[in-house]
Design a protein around this motif. Structure first.
Motif, PDB file in Angstrom:
ATOM      1  N   ARG A   1       0.973  -0.769  -0.229  1.00 49.13           N
ATOM      2  CA  ARG A   1       0.196  -0.237  -0.162  1.00 49.13           C
ATOM      3  C   ARG A   1       0.938   1.230  -0.178  1.00 49.13           C
ATOM      4  O   ARG A   1       0.862   2.100   0.947  1.00 49.13           O
ATOM      5  CB  ARG A   1      -1.531  -0.001   1.238  1.00 49.13           C
ATOM      6  N   LEU A   2       0.840   1.135  -1.539  1.00 57.59           N
ATOM      7  CA  LEU A   2       2.380   2.802  -1.929  1.00 57.59           C
ATOM      8  C   LEU A   2       2.585   3.364  -2.712  1.00 57.59           C
ATOM      9  O   LEU A   2       1.712   2.644  -3.938  1.00 57.59           O
ATOM     10  CB  LEU A   2       4.059   2.119  -0.809  1.00 57.59           C
ATOM     11  N   ASP A   3       2.239   4.303  -3.207  1.00 59.15           N
ATOM     12  CA  ASP A   3       2.191   5.199  -4.308  1.00 59.15           C
ATOM     13  C   ASP A   3       2.833   6.702  -4.281  1.00 59.15           C
ATOM     14  O   ASP A   3       1.995   7.877  -3.906  1.00 59.15           O
ATOM     15  CB  ASP A   3       0.212   5.223  -4.863  1.00 59.15           C
ATOM     16  N   PRO A   4       4.303   5.985  -4.493  1.00 64.36           N
ATOM     17  CA  PRO A   4       4.513   7.559  -4.815  1.00 64.36           C
ATOM     18  C   PRO A   4       4.722   8.648  -5.680  1.00 64.36           C
ATOM     19  O   PRO A   4       5.041   9.661  -6.337  1.00 64.36           O
ATOM     20  CB  PRO A   4       5.909   6.525  -5.144  1.00 64.36           C
ATOM     21  N   LEU A   5       4.012   8.244  -7.150  1.00 63.36           N
ATOM     22  CA  LEU A   5       2.950   8.750  -8.086  1.00 63.36           C
ATOM     23  C   LEU A   5       2.168   9.353  -7.144  1.00 63.36           C
ATOM     24  O   LEU A   5       1.931  11.414  -6.739  1.00 63.36           O
ATOM     25  CB  LEU A   5       2.779   8.147  -9.015  1.00 63.36           C
ATOM     26  N   VAL A   6       1.239   8.879  -7.274  1.00 56.55           N
ATOM     27  CA  VAL A   6      -0.707  10.238  -6.296  1.00 56.55           C
ATOM     28  C   VAL A   6      -0.064  10.353  -5.131  1.00 56.55           C
ATOM     29  O   VAL A   6      -0.999  11.518  -4.277  1.00 56.55           O
ATOM     30  CB  VAL A   6      -2.063   9.371  -6.652  1.00 56.55           C
TER      31      VAL A   6
ATOM     32  N   ALA B   1       7.764   4.567  -1.316  1.00 56.15           N
ATOM     33  CA  ALA B   1       6.706   5.720  -0.920  1.00 56.15           C
ATOM     34  C   ALA B   1       7.365   7.380  -1.530  1.00 56.15           C
ATOM     35  O   ALA B   1       5.914   7.944  -1.360  1.00 56.15           O
ATOM     36  CB  ALA B   1       6.410   5.732   0.837  1.00 56.15           C
ATOM     37  N   LEU B   2       8.465   6.910  -1.295  1.00 58.28           N
ATOM     38  CA  LEU B   2       8.502   8.629  -2.044  1.00 58.28           C
ATOM     39  C   LEU B   2       9.623   8.410  -2.760  1.00 58.28           C
ATOM     40  O   LEU B   2      10.915   7.739  -2.650  1.00 58.28           O
ATOM     41  CB  LEU B   2       9.657   9.523  -1.483  1.00 58.28           C
ATOM     42  N   ILE B   3       9.630   8.426  -4.282  1.00 59.44           N
ATOM     43  CA  ILE B   3      10.682   8.561  -5.163  1.00 59.44           C
ATOM     44  C   ILE B   3      11.044   9.402  -5.857  1.00 59.44           C
ATOM     45  O   ILE B   3      10.068  10.638  -6.332  1.00 59.44           O
ATOM     46  CB  ILE B   3      10.321   7.216  -6.314  1.00 59.44           C
TER      47      ILE B   3
ATOM     48  N   ARG C   1       6.504  10.866 -15.399  1.00 59.74           N
ATOM     49  CA  ARG C   1       6.353   9.731 -14.813  1.00 59.74           C
ATOM     50  C   ARG C   1       4.441  10.488 -15.266  1.00 59.74           C
ATOM     51  O   ARG C   1       4.017  11.114 -15.441  1.00 59.74           O
ATOM     52  CB  ARG C   1       6.075   9.953 -13.253  1.00 59.74           C
ATOM     53  N   MET C   2       3.828   9.067 -14.926  1.00 58.32           N
ATOM     54  CA  MET C   2       2.052  10.530 -15.654  1.00 58.32           C
ATOM     55  C   MET C   2       1.266   8.984 -15.172  1.00 58.32           C
ATOM     56  O   MET C   2       1.821   7.615 -14.710  1.00 58.32           O
ATOM     57  CB  MET C   2       2.424   9.595 -17.494  1.00 58.32           C
TER      58      MET C   2
ATOM     59  N   GLY D   1      -3.291   3.103 -13.958  1.00 56.31           N
ATOM     60  CA  GLY D   1      -1.568   2.531 -14.148  1.00 56.31           C
ATOM     61  C   GLY D   1      -0.968   3.843 -13.929  1.00 56.31           C
ATOM     62  O   GLY D   1      -1.628   4.622 -14.386  1.00 56.31           O
ATOM     63  N   ASP D   2      -0.337   3.495 -13.034  1.00 53.91           N
ATOM     64  CA  ASP D   2       0.578   4.407 -12.768  1.00 53.91           C
ATOM     65  C   ASP D   2       2.599   4.096 -13.642  1.00 53.91           C
ATOM     66  O   ASP D   2       2.996   3.190 -13.671  1.00 53.91           O
ATOM     67  CB  ASP D   2       1.052   4.504 -11.438  1.00 53.91           C
TER      68      ASP D   2
END
Length: 344
Positions: free
Chosen positions: A33-38, A59-61, A137-138, A282-283
């Motif tokens: 449960r990580l999303d470094p984009l959103v 968690a952070l890129i 990123r997108m 998708g990320d």
């Protein structure tokens, strides 16, 4: 999906010029449960994702050159340190409990552990495409979508219900046949699993590596589709390779009518609480080394072999790993989706 020389012949027969098509497998690197984009920096993020690619995932890129942050990847090409991820699918049983649905590697590849197949396609009309830049990123799709519309249309995102006998035997025609493809989750049991196809925007504004909504800096063609060489809008003039994810969800273990809802409705739900499928998304965080991706497209590479790229075995790829950051169960039978009953 079986992308072979026969598929190229079929494209030519339809008047479409054959293009460079990188098509390769990536094993799962983490389900978390990580999303470094959103949700950069949030630990945990609202819902579970299944992630493939480089070991810089966290968690952070930082929005920098990811190829300098990662040192291994779960993908076929060792120079691809990008990260690719989607919301995970869960099965909701009649008694209200949830179980994560696993992924089946594409049967025409060898050695992947779950994960997905990734595609990068060059222009079919032979025009120039520009590879993504470091820091790019997108996002494709909208996790909040619950009805037809948005980017969940035939040229972007869809599902296909596989029969065991024809699993993996499609030609290169994702989302092209309304008789077998749908933008909503299939409402019947699928003996061979459910295929997810996610196509990303193919036009870029040429300036911004990201945007607040992770979509405004990119666009789908102004008219038509990437496959029929639809033009980019004037606001997003730079043509990108078409990035596409293909995930095959192993739904067959849940094909037991006694477990399905009593009313016969379909029981699968994405981790953000979406039981329609319209919120499939998708990320992408770009992380190819140097000019490797541009070189491969310019060289007209096809499939999972490319002289312009370095290839690794899955024995090596599957050793790549990231430490688990969120301490929670995402695999067992759960009373609610991780993050709450709606996963948001």
């Amino acid at each position: 999906m079986h992308l072979s020389k026969l598929s190229t012949v079929a494209l030519l027969a339809r008047g479409i010029q054959a293009a460079a098509v990188l098509r390769f497998g990536c094993s799962q690197i983490i389900v978390e449960r990580l999303d470094p984009l959103v949700n950069p920096g949030d630990n945990p993020s609202p819902h579970v994702h299944q992630v493939v690619g480089g070991n810089a995932f966290s968690a952070l890129i930082p929005q920098s050159d990811v190829s300098e942050l990662a040192n291994c990847t779960t993908c076929t090409f060792s120079e691809d340190l990008s990260n690719y991820w989607t919301a995970n699918m869960y099965f909701k049983a009649r008694n209200g409990t949830y179980k994560r649905v696993g992924q089946i590697p594409n049967r025409f590849l060898n050695g992947e552990m779950g994960g997905m197949t990734v595609y990068y396609t060059g222009a079919y009309d032979g025009s120039k495409v520009t590879a993504f830049k470091p820091g790019f990123r997108m996002l494709a799709g909208d996790p909040l979508q619950r009805a037809a519309g948005g980017v969940t249309k035939w040229n972007a995102i869809c599902f296909r219900c596989y029969n065991a006998k024809n699993f993996g035997g499609d030609n290169y025609a994702p989302c092209a046949d309304p008789s077998v493809d749908s933008v909503a989750l299939p409402n019947k049991m699928c003996p061979g699993g459910i295929r997810t196809t996610i196509r990303f925007p193919t036009c870029w504004d040429g300036k911004n590596l990201d945007s607040p909504d992770h979509t405004s800096h990119v666009s789908y063609p102004a008219t038509g589709t990437f496959e029929n060489s639809g033009p980019c809008p004037s606001t997003h003039p730079v043509k990108l390779p078409q990035l596409m994810f293909e995930v095959i969800w192993d739904t067959a273990p849940f094909n037991d009518k006694s477990l399905w809802p009593a009313d016969g409705s379909q029981p699968f739900v994405f981790s953000q609480g979406d039981d329609t499928g319209y919120g499939q998304h998708g990320d992408y965080v770009f992380g190819w080394k140097g000019s490797a991706l541009q070189n491969a497209i310019d060289a007209g590479c096809f499939g999972a072999t490319c002289r312009a790229l370095k290839t690794q075995t899955f024995a090596a790829a599957n050793k790549c790993a990231v430490p688990k950051e969120v301490k929670e169960d995402v695999e067992g039978w759960l009373t609610e989706l991780p993050g709450g009953s709606m996963g948001m």
